[in-house]
Design a protein around this motif. Structure first.
Motif, PDB file in Angstrom:
ATOM      1  N   VAL A 186     -32.351  55.596  -0.342  1.00 42.89           N
ATOM      2  CA  VAL A 186     -33.685  55.791  -0.924  1.00 42.89           C
ATOM      3  C   VAL A 186     -33.854  55.099  -2.269  1.00 42.89           C
ATOM      4  O   VAL A 186     -34.981  54.850  -2.698  1.00 42.89           O
ATOM      5  N   LEU A 187     -32.756  54.784  -2.951  1.00 41.34           N
ATOM      6  CA  LEU A 187     -32.882  54.078  -4.224  1.00 41.34           C
ATOM      7  C   LEU A 187     -33.217  52.605  -4.013  1.00 41.34           C
ATOM      8  O   LEU A 187     -33.694  51.940  -4.929  1.00 41.34           O
ATOM      9  N   ASP A 188     -32.967  52.098  -2.801  1.00 42.86           N
ATOM     10  CA  ASP A 188     -33.392  50.743  -2.446  1.00 42.86           C
ATOM     11  C   ASP A 188     -34.773  50.749  -1.798  1.00 42.86           C
ATOM     12  O   ASP A 188     -35.612  49.902  -2.101  1.00 42.86           O
ATOM     13  N   ARG A 189     -34.977  51.708  -0.888  1.00 41.07           N
ATOM     14  CA  ARG A 189     -36.253  51.789  -0.183  1.00 41.07           C
ATOM     15  C   ARG A 189     -36.531  53.266   0.124  1.00 41.07           C
ATOM     16  O   ARG A 189     -35.888  53.862   0.985  1.00 41.07           O
ATOM     17  N   PRO A 190     -37.461  53.882  -0.580  1.00 41.64           N
ATOM     18  CA  PRO A 190     -37.712  55.325  -0.407  1.00 41.64           C
ATOM     19  C   PRO A 190     -38.532  55.629   0.843  1.00 41.64           C
ATOM     20  O   PRO A 190     -39.723  55.901   0.785  1.00 41.64           O
ATOM     21  N   ARG A 191     -37.865  55.625   2.000  1.00 43.97           N
ATOM     22  CA  ARG A 191     -38.522  55.907   3.269  1.00 43.97           C
ATOM     23  C   ARG A 191     -37.682  56.919   4.051  1.00 43.97           C
ATOM     24  O   ARG A 191     -36.521  57.168   3.729  1.00 43.97           O
ATOM     25  N   PRO A 192     -38.253  57.519   5.104  1.00 42.92           N
ATOM     26  CA  PRO A 192     -37.539  58.574   5.842  1.00 42.92           C
ATOM     27  C   PRO A 192     -36.202  58.153   6.431  1.00 42.92           C
ATOM     28  O   PRO A 192     -35.244  58.939   6.421  1.00 42.92           O
ATOM     29  N   GLY A 193     -36.106  56.941   6.973  1.00 40.35           N
ATOM     30  CA  GLY A 193     -34.843  56.502   7.551  1.00 40.35           C
ATOM     31  C   GLY A 193     -33.730  56.462   6.529  1.00 40.35           C
ATOM     32  O   GLY A 193     -32.595  56.885   6.794  1.00 40.35           O
ATOM     33  N   GLU A 194     -34.054  55.971   5.334  1.00 39.82           N
ATOM     34  CA  GLU A 194     -33.073  55.927   4.258  1.00 39.82           C
ATOM     35  C   GLU A 194     -32.700  57.334   3.800  1.00 39.82           C
ATOM     36  O   GLU A 194     -31.539  57.617   3.510  1.00 39.82           O
ATOM     37  N   CYS A 195     -33.694  58.213   3.747  1.00 35.72           N
ATOM     38  CA  CYS A 195     -33.435  59.608   3.376  1.00 35.72           C
ATOM     39  C   CYS A 195     -32.498  60.263   4.386  1.00 35.72           C
ATOM     40  O   CYS A 195     -31.556  60.970   4.015  1.00 35.72           O
ATOM     41  N   LEU A 196     -32.731  60.004   5.663  1.00 35.12           N
ATOM     42  CA  LEU A 196     -31.889  60.577   6.713  1.00 35.12           C
ATOM     43  C   LEU A 196     -30.436  60.137   6.552  1.00 35.12           C
ATOM     44  O   LEU A 196     -29.520  60.959   6.613  1.00 35.12           O
ATOM     45  N   LEU A 197     -30.210  58.838   6.346  1.00 37.19           N
ATOM     46  CA  LEU A 197     -28.828  58.377   6.218  1.00 37.19           C
ATOM     47  C   LEU A 197     -28.176  58.855   4.927  1.00 37.19           C
ATOM     48  O   LEU A 197     -26.966  59.112   4.894  1.00 37.19           O
ATOM     49  N   ASP A 198     -28.960  59.022   3.858  1.00 36.35           N
ATOM     50  CA  ASP A 198     -28.403  59.609   2.639  1.00 36.35           C
ATOM     51  C   ASP A 198     -27.950  61.048   2.897  1.00 36.35           C
ATOM     52  O   ASP A 198     -26.901  61.481   2.412  1.00 36.35           O
ATOM     53  N   LEU A 199     -28.739  61.801   3.657  1.00 34.26           N
ATOM     54  CA  LEU A 199     -28.360  63.174   3.995  1.00 34.26           C
ATOM     55  C   LEU A 199     -27.094  63.197   4.850  1.00 34.26           C
ATOM     56  O   LEU A 199     -26.201  64.021   4.638  1.00 34.26           O
ATOM     57  N   LEU A 200     -27.013  62.285   5.817  1.00 35.32           N
ATOM     58  CA  LEU A 200     -25.822  62.211   6.655  1.00 35.32           C
ATOM     59  C   LEU A 200     -24.596  61.845   5.829  1.00 35.32           C
ATOM     60  O   LEU A 200     -23.489  62.352   6.077  1.00 35.32           O
ATOM     61  N   SER A 201     -24.782  60.993   4.830  1.00 35.44           N
ATOM     62  CA  SER A 201     -23.673  60.616   3.960  1.00 35.44           C
ATOM     63  C   SER A 201     -23.171  61.823   3.171  1.00 35.44           C
ATOM     64  O   SER A 201     -21.957  62.041   3.060  1.00 35.44           O
TER      65      SER A 201
END
Length: 260
Positions: free
Chosen positions: A149-164
């Motif tokens: 999300v720090l590169d692109r604040p969108r849902p897909g990025e949020c999802l992978l940050d949560l998985l991380s």
């Protein structure tokens, strides 16, 4: 740089933000779907861990979602599986997709909840080989920014940050939530909160993840027992509300949106 002590309201906001992220991570670890609110357009997305995908979880997601189920993953993962980027998505589209796929073994037509759950789980399997998939298929692959999300604040990025954070494989299921008030539209705003209350589902905003990462990745520095607040980008969390007690006493398999 100006130092300033956070007000009680600012601290409460941060507690709620961290709490929503924590609730979302816990839900995904339990094999449940969550809702991610996109701060750009207000649309909500059903999201879950691909490695924990089950027939019932995918069926539940498709029932309440648009049916356009994506497998969100990093570009490196797509390259490792031999999934090339689709040439052009058109001007103004801030999303990038690779070729769609189906798992070969354990599936039939590829479109059923059972088949898409199998494909999602295989995409998340680090031992999976490119030859395990047919192309094109029924599961769309969405490529997300490596910096989250720090590169692109969108849902897909949020999802992978949560998985991380959850230390789960970085492949997740993502599907836009359809409005129950108007079946021709997507759910936004207050309807996201109503849906999550009705279905006992965790709600997190993309802006929550931005704030969480800025807090945890040296964006807040403690100096001489005082907190120095560094400038942060402003993201709306209008779709998110202070945390409420969800029924944690019930096992994940007994509530909607769980993998059973």
């Amino acid at each position: 740089m100006t130092k300033h002590r956070p007000s009680a309201a600012e601290l409460e906001h941060l507690r709620n933000t961290v709490g929503r992220v924590s609730d979302a991570v816990d839900s995904m670890l339990d094999g449940r779907a969550i809702v991610i609110a996109d701060d750009t357009d207000g649309v909500g997305y059903l999201a879950f861990a691909g490695s924990l995908a089950s027939d019932s979880l995918v069926a539940w997601t498709v029932r309440y979602g648009s049916g356009f189920l994506c497998a969100a993953m990093l570009p490196d993962r797509a390259r490792a599986l031999g999934l090339p980027l689709i040439a052009s998505m058109g001007p103004g589209i801030d999303r990038h997709y690779a070729v769609s796929v189906d798992a070969i073994e354990g599936t039939s037509t590829g479109i059923s909840a059972q088949d898409r759950a199998r494909t999602l789980a295989l995409l998340a399997d680090r031992h999976a080989h490119p030859d395990a998939f047919t192309r094109p298929g029924h599961l769309v692959v969405e490529l997300v920014a490596p910096g989250g999300v720090l590169d692109r604040p969108r849902p897909g990025e949020c999802l992978l940050d949560l998985l991380s954070i959850a230390e789960l494989p970085l492949v997740g299921g993502l599907c836009a939530l359809v409005s129950e008030r108007d079946s021709t539209a997507l759910a936004t705003g207050d309807e996201l909160r109503e849906f999550c209350d009705t279905h006992d589902t965790a709600l997190v905003c993309v802006g929550d993840m931005v704030t969480f990462r800025e807090l945890t990745e040296r964006r807040v520095v403690r100096v001489h027992a005082e907190i120095e607040w560094l400038p942060a980008r402003s993201y709306s969390t209008g779709s998110c509300v202070p945390r409420t007690a969800r029924s944690a006493s019930r096992p994940a398999s007994s509530v909607p949106g769980s993998a059973v």
